[in-house]
Design an enzyme around this catalytic site. Structure first.
Site, PDB file in Angstrom:
ATOM      1  N   CYS A 249       0.589  -1.279   0.106  1.00  0.00           N
ATOM      2  CA  CYS A 249       0.033   0.068   0.010  1.00  0.00           C
ATOM      3  C   CYS A 249       0.825   1.221  -0.095  1.00  0.00           C
ATOM      4  CB  CYS A 249      -0.840   0.001   1.327  1.00  0.00           C
ATOM      5  SG  CYS A 249      -2.428   1.178   0.951  1.00  0.00           S
TER       6      CYS A 249
ATOM      7  N   HIS B 105      -3.554  -5.292   2.253  1.00  0.00           N
ATOM      8  CA  HIS B 105      -3.421  -5.521   3.753  1.00  0.00           C
ATOM      9  C   HIS B 105      -4.083  -6.939   4.368  1.00  0.00           C
ATOM     10  CE1 HIS B 105      -2.103  -1.389   4.346  1.00  0.00           C
ATOM     11  NE2 HIS B 105      -3.062  -0.863   3.522  1.00  0.00           N
TER      12      HIS B 105
HETATM   13  N1  GLN Z   1      -2.021   6.966   2.175  1.00  0.00           N
HETATM   14  C1  GLN Z   1      -2.047   6.075   0.937  1.00  0.00           C
HETATM   15  C2  GLN Z   1      -3.437   6.156   0.527  1.00  0.00           C
HETATM   16  O1  GLN Z   1      -4.621   6.649   1.150  1.00  0.00           O
HETATM   17  C3  GLN Z   1      -1.797   4.884   1.419  1.00  0.00           C
HETATM   18  C4  GLN Z   1      -3.066   4.064   2.370  1.00  0.00           C
HETATM   19  C5  GLN Z   1      -2.347   2.693   3.159  1.00  0.00           C
HETATM   20  O2  GLN Z   1      -0.968   2.635   3.286  1.00  0.00           O
HETATM   21  N2  GLN Z   1      -3.357   1.828   3.664  1.00  0.00           N
HETATM   22  O3  GLN Z   1      -3.750   5.780  -0.788  1.00  0.00           O
END
Ligand code: GLN
Length: 253
Positions: free
Chosen positions: A93, A194
């Site tokens: 992510c 995740h």
């Molecule tokens: N901040 C990034 C987004 O909103 C990654 C989010 C995350 O790692 N879950 O896309």
């Protein structure tokens, strides 16, 4: 074998307990008689090219990404060199986004990335949240099921011809429109999944571990001795079923 792991920014990028992926690598390596040595690589610590068989980075909110992005971008050469030399890499992510060419946040700010993956990410107005189910597009495991959970505003666009992790069966994936998720370059994988990702996808953990072992030994990747994995398969089944029920709709953040 001793497998040397560089865990990037563990105290910043660990949303959704992504460090659970490291626990899976530790357990699955030890179950085959290997020792995993995990070294935190964070703000200001040195990243020795060639010193790691596996590099790992988790996810994070825009705020945490902003805190580490300059330090990460400064390591671009070392990270690209490591991947080109055959080290394994798993990025999740927010870490995945910052290993591309860069990430434009909701406020319009641009975070320079490391350029390991040929992609860019632009945060959208809605968040893409929920359980995800993929069919692997990896040549080592075509069509195998990959289940996880996504929560991102980022829409990630890969350069034409890039290898992906999987085809989206349920959920949004990279950008909610391409029908694909993740990116692969050599032994480097990036993904939005995740969960953590690896406890519910043990075959994928073993594939990445086999790449890390190949780097450690200098030999080609070898399949690892299978483990029983009953609990892991049960977790996969639950995660896959939830994803299938979901279908995939933008959630107003
Ligand atoms: N901040 C990034 C987004 O909103 C990654 C989010 C995350 O790692 N879950 O896309």
């Amino acid at each position: 074998m001793i497998i040397r792991v560089g865990h990037l920014y563990p105290e910043y990028l660990n949303i959704y307990a992504d460090r659970g992926n490291i626990a899976v690598f530790l357990h699955r390596a030890a179950s085959r008689g290997h020792e995993l040595r995990v070294e935190p690589i964070t703000l200001g610590t040195r990243l020795e090219p060639g010193a790691h068989d596996l590099l790992y980075v988790g996810g994070g909110q825009d705020r945490e990404q902003t805190m580490i992005a300059p330090d990460l971008a400064a390591r671009a050469g070392a990270l690209r060199e490591a991947v080109e030399a055959g080290a394994a890499l798993l990025a999740v992510c927010g870490g995945y986004q910052l290993l591309g060419r860069g990430y434009r946040g909701r406020d319009g700010s641009w975070l320079e990335g490391a350029g390991v993956f040929p992609l860019e990410t632009l945060a959208g107005e809605t968040r893409m949240i929920g359980d995800v189910l993929l069919e692997s597009t990896l040549e080592e495991a075509p069509g195998r099921s990959i289940a996880g959970f996504e929560n991102h505003a980022g829409r990630t666009v890969l350069d034409p011809g890039c290898e992906t992790l999987g085809r989206v069966v349920a959920g949004f994936g990279n950008d909610g429109g391409s029908g694909y998720e993740g990116c692969r370059v050599g032994r480097a994988l990036g993904t939005y999944l995740h969960g953590p990702l690896l406890p519910r996808n043990p075959w994928l953990a073993d594939l990445v571990l086999s790449w890390a072992l190949a780097h450690a030994t200098g030999a080609g990747p070898q399949p690892l001795t299978p483990l029983s994995d009953e609990l892991e398969q049960e977790a996969h089944a639950v995660s896959s079923a939830r994803a299938r029920e979901r279908g995939g709709r933008p959630v107003r953040s």
